[in-house]
Design an enzyme around this catalytic site. Structure first.
Site, PDB file in Angstrom:
ATOM      1  N   HIS A  54     -14.271 -56.849  -5.215  1.00 50.07           N
ATOM      2  CA  HIS A  54     -13.999 -55.489  -4.743  1.00 50.07           C
ATOM      3  C   HIS A  54     -14.113 -54.486  -5.905  1.00 50.07           C
ATOM      4  O   HIS A  54     -14.667 -54.818  -6.958  1.00 50.07           O
ATOM      5  CB  HIS A  54     -12.637 -55.425  -4.029  1.00 50.07           C
ATOM      6  CG  HIS A  54     -12.421 -56.590  -3.107  1.00 50.07           C
ATOM      7  ND1 HIS A  54     -13.074 -56.705  -1.902  1.00 50.07           N
ATOM      8  CD2 HIS A  54     -11.689 -57.743  -3.246  1.00 50.07           C
ATOM      9  CE1 HIS A  54     -12.738 -57.868  -1.332  1.00 50.07           C
ATOM     10  NE2 HIS A  54     -11.900 -58.515  -2.116  1.00 50.07           N
ATOM     11  N   GLU A  91      -5.569 -55.510  -4.629  1.00 46.99           N
ATOM     12  CA  GLU A  91      -6.291 -56.701  -5.068  1.00 46.99           C
ATOM     13  C   GLU A  91      -7.352 -56.342  -6.106  1.00 46.99           C
ATOM     14  O   GLU A  91      -7.564 -57.088  -7.063  1.00 46.99           O
ATOM     15  CB  GLU A  91      -6.951 -57.386  -3.862  1.00 46.99           C
ATOM     16  CG  GLU A  91      -7.661 -58.678  -4.249  1.00 46.99           C
ATOM     17  CD  GLU A  91      -8.669 -59.160  -3.222  1.00 46.99           C
ATOM     18  OE1 GLU A  91      -8.690 -58.622  -2.104  1.00 46.99           O
ATOM     19  OE2 GLU A  91      -9.440 -60.069  -3.564  1.00 46.99           O
ATOM     20  N   HIS A 146     -10.433 -63.331  -6.837  1.00 44.47           N
ATOM     21  CA  HIS A 146      -9.842 -62.638  -5.689  1.00 44.47           C
ATOM     22  C   HIS A 146      -8.378 -63.030  -5.539  1.00 44.47           C
ATOM     23  O   HIS A 146      -7.896 -63.976  -6.177  1.00 44.47           O
ATOM     24  CB  HIS A 146     -10.575 -63.028  -4.393  1.00 44.47           C
ATOM     25  CG  HIS A 146     -11.947 -62.456  -4.267  1.00 44.47           C
ATOM     26  ND1 HIS A 146     -12.242 -61.354  -3.508  1.00 44.47           N
ATOM     27  CD2 HIS A 146     -13.112 -62.838  -4.846  1.00 44.47           C
ATOM     28  CE1 HIS A 146     -13.539 -61.078  -3.611  1.00 44.47           C
ATOM     29  NE2 HIS A 146     -14.086 -61.964  -4.417  1.00 44.47           N
ATOM     30  N   GLU A 223      -9.208 -67.665  -4.749  1.00 40.33           N
ATOM     31  CA  GLU A 223      -8.149 -66.806  -4.205  1.00 40.33           C
ATOM     32  C   GLU A 223      -6.896 -67.241  -4.953  1.00 40.33           C
ATOM     33  O   GLU A 223      -6.325 -68.293  -4.683  1.00 40.33           O
ATOM     34  CB  GLU A 223      -7.973 -67.037  -2.695  1.00 40.33           C
ATOM     35  CG  GLU A 223      -9.196 -66.736  -1.843  1.00 40.33           C
ATOM     36  CD  GLU A 223      -9.351 -65.253  -1.491  1.00 40.33           C
ATOM     37  OE1 GLU A 223      -8.652 -64.417  -2.104  1.00 40.33           O
ATOM     38  OE2 GLU A 223     -10.181 -64.951  -0.622  1.00 40.33           O
TER      39      GLU A 223
HETATM   40 ZN   LIG Z   1     -10.957 -60.376  -2.163  1.00 38.43          ZN
END
Ligand SMILES: [Zn+2]
Length: 260
Positions: A54, A91, A146, A223
């Site tokens: 992102h 995030e 992430h 993640e």
């Molecule tokens: Zn993400």
């Protein structure tokens, strides 16, 4: 890798504008950057792609990030805003902070690091470009950083691995080894359990992510934690844990690259 340096210089919590992670020279447009080693080490001659998921400006640029791209199997949006904790810590910021610690750790071990973005105020790049940057630089390994927005009752980390689609066939096997090395290093080094809701024992194959569908270098996503879980939210907003998570990722990548 040598023992992790004490994170005592790092405060316990960070704000959205926190600047305690190591500084990265920002390219003119905040776009991709390539960074030379800062010391010799066990990663001499290796190139690592670090992809902080992102970007801080994505939420303000829906027309750019919602543009449809081809991810190797189907249409997907160029990028997304990512998730955030219940208190609004994003995030994109977490990913960026971990990426800066990780970049410093890898460069100190002898690696050249290619970052897909060099700021947290820009937009994108599109997930297709994030894959292309790793491919074009022929990085020896890549990781997309992430944190998840999962069910509040669940916590833990998950490694997202490629599934063969033609384009990525050659890297599915090596990526599974990279994933296993990262899983081992992250569970030990970051002290985080494998996800209670995503994947099996911390591993989840994924067919819907351009970053691994289009990759021709060994690559996985991690993640790191579930931002919607209270226990994990306390970790992801801590600079000390961000540094710890980065060190664990660096250790896993180092294990993988030393075997090759
Ligand atoms: Zn993400």
């Amino acid at each position: 890798m040598p023992a992790r340096p004490s994170p005592s210089r790092i405060p316990d919590s960070v704000s959205e504008n926190d600047s305690s992670p190591p500084a990265i020279p920002r390219n003119a447009d905040g776009g991709p950057g390539r960074f030379s080693p800062t010391a010799a080490g066990s990663l001499d001659g290796k190139v690592v792609l670090v992809d902080p998921g992102h970007n801080g400006g994505n939420a303000g640029a829906p027309s750019t990030i919602n543009r449809l791209i081809w991810n190797g199997r189907e249409s997907e949006t160029c990028d997304t805003t990512g998730t955030e904790t219940d208190s609004g810590y994003t995030e994109a910021q977490f990913n960026w902070n971990v990426a800066r610690y990780l970049t410093a750790d890898l460069r100190a071990e002898g690696a050249t690091v290619v970052l897909t973005r060099t700021s947290n105020t820009g937009v994108g790049p599109c997930v297709t470009q994030r894959a292309a940057i790793g491919n074009e630089t022929r990085a020896n390994a890549g990781v997309s950083i992430h944190a998840d927005g999962g069910p509040p009752s669940g916590r833990g980390f998950a490694i997202l691995e490629p599934v063969a689609d033609g384009i990525n066939n050659a890297i599915v096997g090596p990526s599974a080894i990279l994933g296993a090395d990262l899983r081992s290093a992250f569970g030990t080094g970051a002290g985080e359990p494998a996800s209670s809701y995503d994947g099996v024992d911390g591993i989840q194959p994924r067919k819907d992510l351009a970053g691994i569908n289009l990759s021709t270098i060994p690559k996985v996503f991690i993640e790191c934690a579930n931002m919607r879980n209270a226990a994990d939210a306390a970790l992801v907003t801590s600079s000390a844990w961000q540094a710890k998570a980065a060190w664990a990722i660096a250790s896993g990548i180092t294990t993988f690259l030393k075997e090759r």
